[in-house]
Design a protein around this motif. Structure first.
Motif, PDB file in Angstrom:
ATOM      1  N   SER A 221       0.838  -1.202   0.000  1.00  0.00           N
ATOM      2  CA  SER A 221       0.000   0.000   0.000  1.00  0.00           C
ATOM      3  C   SER A 221       0.876   1.257   0.000  1.00  0.00           C
ATOM      4  N   LYS A 222       0.362   2.337  -0.584  1.00  0.00           N
ATOM      5  CA  LYS A 222       1.131   3.602  -0.661  1.00  0.00           C
ATOM      6  C   LYS A 222       1.540   4.145   0.705  1.00  0.00           C
ATOM      7  N   LEU A 223       0.864   3.664   1.746  1.00  0.00           N
ATOM      8  CA  LEU A 223       1.158   4.163   3.095  1.00  0.00           C
ATOM      9  C   LEU A 223       2.442   3.564   3.668  1.00  0.00           C
ATOM     10  N   VAL A 224       2.971   2.524   2.980  1.00  0.00           N
ATOM     11  CA  VAL A 224       4.056   1.746   3.574  1.00  0.00           C
ATOM     12  C   VAL A 224       5.447   2.287   3.213  1.00  0.00           C
ATOM     13  N   ASN A 225       6.228   2.591   4.260  1.00  0.00           N
ATOM     14  CA  ASN A 225       7.638   2.960   4.104  1.00  0.00           C
ATOM     15  C   ASN A 225       8.460   2.083   5.027  1.00  0.00           C
ATOM     16  N   ILE A 226       9.385   1.317   4.447  1.00  0.00           N
ATOM     17  CA  ILE A 226      10.216   0.406   5.247  1.00  0.00           C
ATOM     18  C   ILE A 226      11.661   0.879   5.195  1.00  0.00           C
ATOM     19  N   ILE A 227      12.247   0.996   6.395  1.00  0.00           N
ATOM     20  CA  ILE A 227      13.595   1.572   6.508  1.00  0.00           C
ATOM     21  C   ILE A 227      14.479   0.662   7.360  1.00  0.00           C
ATOM     22  N   ASP A 228      15.753   0.620   7.034  1.00  0.00           N
ATOM     23  CA  ASP A 228      16.719  -0.051   7.908  1.00  0.00           C
ATOM     24  C   ASP A 228      17.782   0.971   8.278  1.00  0.00           C
ATOM     25  N   ASP A 229      17.949   1.176   9.590  1.00  0.00           N
ATOM     26  CA  ASP A 229      18.893   2.205  10.037  1.00  0.00           C
ATOM     27  C   ASP A 229      19.902   1.649  11.043  1.00  0.00           C
ATOM     28  N   PRO A 230      21.092   1.271  10.561  1.00  0.00           N
ATOM     29  CA  PRO A 230      22.102   0.673  11.450  1.00  0.00           C
ATOM     30  C   PRO A 230      22.748   1.696  12.382  1.00  0.00           C
ATOM     31  N   ASN A 231      22.473   2.983  12.152  1.00  0.00           N
ATOM     32  CA  ASN A 231      23.119   4.013  12.963  1.00  0.00           C
ATOM     33  C   ASN A 231      22.159   4.698  13.917  1.00  0.00           C
ATOM     34  N   LEU A 232      21.010   4.090  14.115  1.00  0.00           N
ATOM     35  CA  LEU A 232      20.012   4.658  15.019  1.00  0.00           C
ATOM     36  C   LEU A 232      20.591   4.745  16.431  1.00  0.00           C
TER      37      LEU A 232
ATOM     38  N   THR B 196      16.321   3.318   2.692  1.00  0.00           N
ATOM     39  CA  THR B 196      14.883   3.123   2.521  1.00  0.00           C
ATOM     40  C   THR B 196      14.673   1.963   1.557  1.00  0.00           C
ATOM     41  N   LEU B 197      13.975   0.946   2.023  1.00  0.00           N
ATOM     42  CA  LEU B 197      13.790  -0.268   1.223  1.00  0.00           C
ATOM     43  C   LEU B 197      12.482  -0.219   0.432  1.00  0.00           C
ATOM     44  N   ILE B 198      11.442   0.273   1.093  1.00  0.00           N
ATOM     45  CA  ILE B 198      10.160   0.475   0.410  1.00  0.00           C
ATOM     46  C   ILE B 198       9.717   1.912   0.681  1.00  0.00           C
ATOM     47  N   GLU B 199       9.410   2.652  -0.386  1.00  0.00           N
ATOM     48  CA  GLU B 199       9.019   4.050  -0.231  1.00  0.00           C
ATOM     49  C   GLU B 199       7.647   4.258  -0.857  1.00  0.00           C
ATOM     50  N   ASN B 200       6.706   4.685  -0.077  1.00  0.00           N
ATOM     51  CA  ASN B 200       5.316   4.868  -0.532  1.00  0.00           C
ATOM     52  C   ASN B 200       4.818   3.642  -1.313  1.00  0.00           C
ATOM     53  N   GLY B 201       5.184   2.481  -0.813  1.00  0.00           N
ATOM     54  CA  GLY B 201       4.715   1.221  -1.403  1.00  0.00           C
ATOM     55  C   GLY B 201       5.560   0.688  -2.542  1.00  0.00           C
ATOM     56  N   ILE B 202       6.550   1.499  -2.990  1.00  0.00           N
ATOM     57  CA  ILE B 202       7.400   1.086  -4.125  1.00  0.00           C
ATOM     58  C   ILE B 202       8.693   0.456  -3.609  1.00  0.00           C
ATOM     59  N   LEU B 203       9.047  -0.706  -4.154  1.00  0.00           N
ATOM     60  CA  LEU B 203      10.285  -1.375  -3.748  1.00  0.00           C
ATOM     61  C   LEU B 203      11.499  -0.624  -4.291  1.00  0.00           C
ATOM     62  N   LYS B 204      12.348  -0.139  -3.362  1.00  0.00           N
ATOM     63  CA  LYS B 204      13.515   0.668  -3.754  1.00  0.00           C
ATOM     64  C   LYS B 204      14.819  -0.114  -3.722  1.00  0.00           C
TER      65      LYS B 204
ATOM     66  N   LYS C 144       7.791   2.820   9.023  1.00  0.00           N
ATOM     67  CA  LYS C 144       7.681   4.220   9.447  1.00  0.00           C
ATOM     68  C   LYS C 144       6.265   4.547   9.923  1.00  0.00           C
ATOM     69  N   GLU C 145       6.167   5.425  10.884  1.00  0.00           N
ATOM     70  CA  GLU C 145       4.849   5.788  11.423  1.00  0.00           C
ATOM     71  C   GLU C 145       3.987   6.472  10.362  1.00  0.00           C
ATOM     72  N   GLY C 146       2.659   6.378  10.523  1.00  0.00           N
ATOM     73  CA  GLY C 146       1.730   6.989   9.585  1.00  0.00           C
ATOM     74  C   GLY C 146       0.911   8.074  10.271  1.00  0.00           C
ATOM     75  N   ALA C 147      -0.252   8.333   9.730  1.00  0.00           N
ATOM     76  CA  ALA C 147      -1.068   9.435  10.228  1.00  0.00           C
ATOM     77  C   ALA C 147      -1.914   9.035  11.432  1.00  0.00           C
TER      78      ALA C 147
ATOM     79  N   ASN D  42      -3.198  -4.413   1.332  1.00  0.00           N
ATOM     80  CA  ASN D  42      -4.463  -4.071   1.997  1.00  0.00           C
ATOM     81  C   ASN D  42      -4.293  -3.229   3.258  1.00  0.00           C
ATOM     82  N   ILE D  43      -3.081  -2.753   3.494  1.00  0.00           N
ATOM     83  CA  ILE D  43      -2.889  -1.884   4.663  1.00  0.00           C
ATOM     84  C   ILE D  43      -3.612  -0.564   4.413  1.00  0.00           C
ATOM     85  N   SER D  44      -4.563  -0.245   5.308  1.00  0.00           N
ATOM     86  CA  SER D  44      -5.392   0.930   5.068  1.00  0.00           C
ATOM     87  C   SER D  44      -5.112   2.088   6.016  1.00  0.00           C
ATOM     88  N   ALA D  45      -4.328   1.834   7.065  1.00  0.00           N
ATOM     89  CA  ALA D  45      -3.916   2.932   7.955  1.00  0.00           C
ATOM     90  C   ALA D  45      -2.757   2.449   8.817  1.00  0.00           C
ATOM     91  N   ILE D  46      -1.909   3.402   9.218  1.00  0.00           N
ATOM     92  CA  ILE D  46      -0.754   3.079  10.065  1.00  0.00           C
ATOM     93  C   ILE D  46      -0.721   4.034  11.247  1.00  0.00           C
TER      94      ILE D  46
END
Lengths: 464, 437
Positions: free
Chosen positions: B265-276, B296-304, B342-345, B405-409
């Motif tokens: 879904s466009k709401l999905v952003n997946i990140i890996d941060d080894p320096n957190l 950033t591995l997935i940005e607005n639902g697109i595989l990066k 990543k957190e959503g609205a 089918n993710i509709s909110a985060i």
């Protein structure tokens, strides 16, 4: 692996602050593995694991320590640190003045390999694994074949303040086929992974081609499978690895680890009817060359055949040394651990339901609509509530007593004690299969087994 | 020999034998304290470590390791690794060019505290758990701390080390109310011992476990699902598998051929941060010495991007993301660090099922096909309010459909440890299949 004088010194020093029991466990593993994909070697790895675990009891209080440094200085330092961890002064043991007088015993070779790993070079294993790949190529839909071999050699020494000195050797081999089938619509997998306490004769006991073929057939079946239905149905569970249901739903509830503190729902139920009368359940560490067998357990006791449930009545728990101290039950040779980095606890060895007397065909008769769970994957249980689940890796619909179309994605779930009572018939075709069981003392090889069984109703997680 | 001597010995032997060699050595110290009946019942201490090598000979790679640091064992390691390498048909393997990476310390004095305070923390946790009338029994309450040093070096001039660690408390206990019995496992972890608070943790554990008491069976059907972080993180473990460059290379990733395409879904952003900062899985460089960076591995639902090490990057022709992962015992793999959704609205609940936990993820998920059927636990939601607890049901579907089918985060990330170190907010899935009775 260590000399008697050093072992004695370590045990006496460690126990000199009032410990009621001291135990030293030393082991060396040699593990080798190789993994081929489509006949090409992806990885080969070899490793030595080497360490010691030192355990002290103060009544039922435990101090455990482990290290890879097994020279005299390091071991004595460790023993001294442990001794000082117990701050309860005033009960210093005076009886440590005499010698320990070990009664030494060793493995008789009951499960010793017939063909030692050193007999053949690594390329021999590769060639045999390529045969596994050949066996799997039964359809153009077979996209990828992964062939693995694991070989483990473990030598242990167990000595304790009661004068026990046991040396045991364990050899295990496992072959694993993971096959991926793919057509225009879907990708599915099939698995087959026999393992035994044997050496290279595993290639004679199991034809690698057959292992590949079995996994390939399962992948192809799943490729054509429809989604599993959802709801509560009668279920026939296949023999062999199907026994994982009892491993999860019953076996784990009978380990003193969960019985001693009365966490298990089956605590304090010896002599009571806990399963339907058709069920007799056994845990046997003595089966020759079985995956979960060994001559001694990891506390230096001879393993044994323990009848856990006889005709539905609870006969025995699986008891380790500490569990025995807490409950008063006699130890059953069930103290096991992944390696020196874990203190042993009560664990299963080779656990199975014994044969019943219902012909397999009769289990299916009279089922208007149900599920045949022919092959199972792993599962999980919460001993405190008895809630368990396990995945079906190869399943079919039963309609009017007939096995019909294949289904995928089915999960069987329920509460152990309830499901056990719903076993209405047990067939007579007992088989067993190897698995790795994870619990408090790590991941250990165990075998699960059963004949075909019929469960009158169970929740099947599928597509609503 | 100590680790330094063993490392030097191996590098010298490799040079003599004309091999390229990389050494990875880990030394770890662990402390575990168990409380039972509100007193210290078990103490466990350890020092453990080992040395693993990766050897390259004529472009072929082999591995071996040892925990025994005798010369005999080290010689065995080199011989085995070389033999293992020579079995390979591919001759494309290489050791990355290395440099001096220095020494990093990611834990500092975080674990420094008298042992009496650590004992008090775990006894306090048990004591606080026992304050609830519904507590039936306790299987285990444990304090755990671990610190480890990892050193890597190679014949290609790589040299570096870092120290890391954590402390935590966890409990496994059973609660009962009437006929309803529930077992719960919960854990609280920090890189600073003094951040652990047994009172707050116990209250949180009890509150979470008690919600499941009195659960009723759920009617089979399709419902809207609200995944709590604990449950959703276990599904994200599956996404880690699919984004793994090694999975991709071995033809096991459902996301192969999807770079640049929609996989969620466009709401999905997946990140890996080894320096957190304070991230439990933070690391200055990966296990072959590549500097780590946020990706950033997935940005607005697109595989990066996928996650890669030097070998998977080269073979797939994609960029090395610095995610080589390896213990001294294992061969080179790929692994995520601090991996998060990543957190959503935010989520406004109306009607559906809150999924609080999943069980049997290792058995109920086929990571290659993406099909899952999982035992779940939860609460019914009506008019936006939590109602009856429900049990004895499974959720099923395909993971890729679920992502779409993710509709909110939710708007707050929780870090969990149930399937690796994974952060996720609450996640709403518009429709999901529930099998009950």
């Amino acid at each position: 692996m260590l000399n008697t004088a050093l072992v004695e010194k370590v045990l006496k020093l460690a126990g000199s602050n009032g410990a009621s029991f001291a135990e030293l466990y030393v082991e060396r593993w040699r593990k080798k593995s190789m993994r081929l994909i489509n006949k090409e070697l992806k990885e080969a790895n070899s490793g030595i694991e080497y360490g010691a675990g030192l355990r002290l009891f103060y009544g039922t209080d435990v101090v455990y320590a482990y290290t890879n440094d097994l020279d005299e200085k390091s071991l004595l330092e460790l023993a001294d640190t442990m001794r000082k961890l117990k701050t309860s002064q005033g009960s210093v043991d005076k009886k440590g003045a005499g010698g320990l007088d070990f009664r030494k015993s060793g493995a008789s070779g009951l499960h010793a390999p017939k063909i030692d790993f050193s007999t053949e070079p690594k390329r021999y294993r590769m060639e045999r694994l390529k045969e596994l790949d050949d066996g799997a190529r039964i359809s153009p839909d077979i996209k990828q074949v992964e062939a693995n071999m694991l070989e483990w050699e473990q030598d242990i020494l167990l000595a304790n303040s009661e004068g026990v000195w046991v040396e045991d050797s364990r050899t295990r081999s496992r072959l694993i086929a993971l096959v991926i089938a793919e057509d225009k619509e879907a990708t599915q997998t099939g698995f087959s992974g026999p393992g035994l306490s044997v050496g290279l004769e595993i290639f004679d006991i199991y034809n690698p081609k057959d292992i590949g073929k079995k996994a390939a057939k399962q992948a192809l079946t799943n490729l054509k499978a429809k989604k599993a239905p959802a709801g509560t149905f009668p279920v026939v569970i296949g023999n062999g690895f199907g026994g994982v249901i009892f491993h999860e739903a019953l076996g784990h509830l009978l380990e003193t680890t969960s019985v001693a503190e009365k966490v298990s729902v089956l605590s304090d139920k010896l002599g009571e009817q806990v399963a339907s009368k058709t069920v007799t359940y056994v845990d046997d560490g003595t089966i020759k060359n079985a995956w979960g067998s060994s001559e001694y357990d990891d506390e230096g006791l001879k393993t044994e055949r323990t009848v856990l449930i006889e005709n539905g009545v609870l006969n025995s728990y699986m008891v380790d040394k500490l569990g025995g101290l807490k409950t008063g039950y006699k130890a059953t040779g069930s103290g096991r651990r992944q390696n020196y980095s874990f203190a042993p606890t009560s664990r299963m060895r080779n656990t199975f339901i014994v044969n019943g007397d219902t012909p397999k065909e009769d289990l299916f008769k009279g089922i208007e609509f149900g599920i045949y769970a022919k092959n199972m994957g792993g599962g999980q249980v919460k001993p405190g509530s008895g809630e368990y689940n396990f995945g079906v890796t190869e399943g079919y619909i039963i309609r009017n007593g007939q096995i019909e179309e294949a289904i995928k994605g089915a999960m069987l779930l329920g509460k152990g004690p309830e499901s056990i009572n719903k076993i209405v018939a047990v067939s007579d075709d007992l088989e067993s299969g190897p698995g790795m069981c994870g619990s408090l003392s790590g991941s250990i090889p165990t075998e699960v087994g059963q004949p075909h069984v019929l469960i009158s109703e169970i929740v099947v997680g599928g597509e609503a | 020999m100590n680790y330094q001597e063993a490392k030097d010995y191996l590098l010298q032997r490799a040079k003599d034998m004309g091999l390229e060699l990389e050494v990875l050595a880990t030394e770890a110290r662990k402390l575990e304290l168990d409380s039972l009946h509100e007193r210290l019942a078990k103490t466990s201490i350890s020092s453990q470590g080992g040395i693993g090598v990766r050897v390259i000979t004529n472009g072929k790679v082999g591995y071996a390791s040892t925990e025994e640091k005798s010369q005999e064992a080290l010689d065995w390691v080199i011989t085995e690794a070389k033999e293992n390498a020579e079995l390979q048909t591919s001759s494309e393997a290489f050791l990355p060019t290395g440099k001096n990476l220095g020494k990093s310390d990611l834990i500092g004095e975080g674990l420094s505290a008298p042992i009496e305070e650590k004992i008090a923390a775990v006894v306090g946790l048990e004591h606080n758990l026992r304050q609830d009338q519904r507590l039936k029994s306790i299987m285990m309450t444990r304090y755990i701390e671990s610190e480890s040093s990892t050193t890597i070096a190679s014949s290609n001039n790589l040299d570096g080390s870092y120290r890391n660690g954590f402390s935590g408390v966890y409990g496994v206990f059973v609660m009962q109310e009437g006929e309803s019995v529930k077992q719960s496992f919960d854990i609280d972890v920090s890189k600073e011992f003094y951040n652990l608070d047994p009172t707050v943790t116990a209250q949180k554990m009890i509150k979470n476990a008690a919600r499941a008491l009195g659960a009723k069976n759920l009617q089979t059907g399709k419902y809207k699902a609200y995944f709590e972080p604990r449950a959703f993180s276990q599904l994200l473990g599956l996404l880690q598998f699919m984004l793994n460059g090694k999975t991709l290379l071995e033809g096991k990733s459902l996301l192969a051929d999807k770079l640049g395409k929609s996989v969620a879904s466009k709401l999905v952003n997946i990140i890996d941060d080894p320096n957190l900062e304070k991230g439990l899985a933070s690391r200055p460089f990966d296990s072959e010495g590549t500097k780590t960076k946020k990706i950033t591995l997935i940005e607005n639902g697109i595989l990066k991007s996928f996650l890669h090490n030097s070998a998977t990057a080269k073979e797939t022709g994609q960029a090395n993301t610095g995610h080589a992962s390896r213990s001294y015992k294992s061969s080179l793999g790929v692994g995520a660090s601090n991996f998060y959704l990543k957190e959503g609205a935010g989520i406004k609940m109306d009607k559906g099922i809150i999924i609080t936990d999943l069980m049997g993820v290792h058995a109920g998920v086929n990571p290659i096909s993406g099909d899952f059927s999982l035992q779940a636990f939860g609460l019914m939601v009506e008019d936006g309010k939590e109602q009856q607890a429900v049990e004895n049901f499974a959720i099923s579907g395909n993971f890729i459909d679920l992502l779409q089918n993710i509709s909110a985060i939710g708007d707050k990330i929780d870090w969990t440890l149930f399937a690796g170190i994974i952060g996720t907010p609450m996640v709403e899935v518009s429709e999901l299949s529930f099998a009950g009775s």
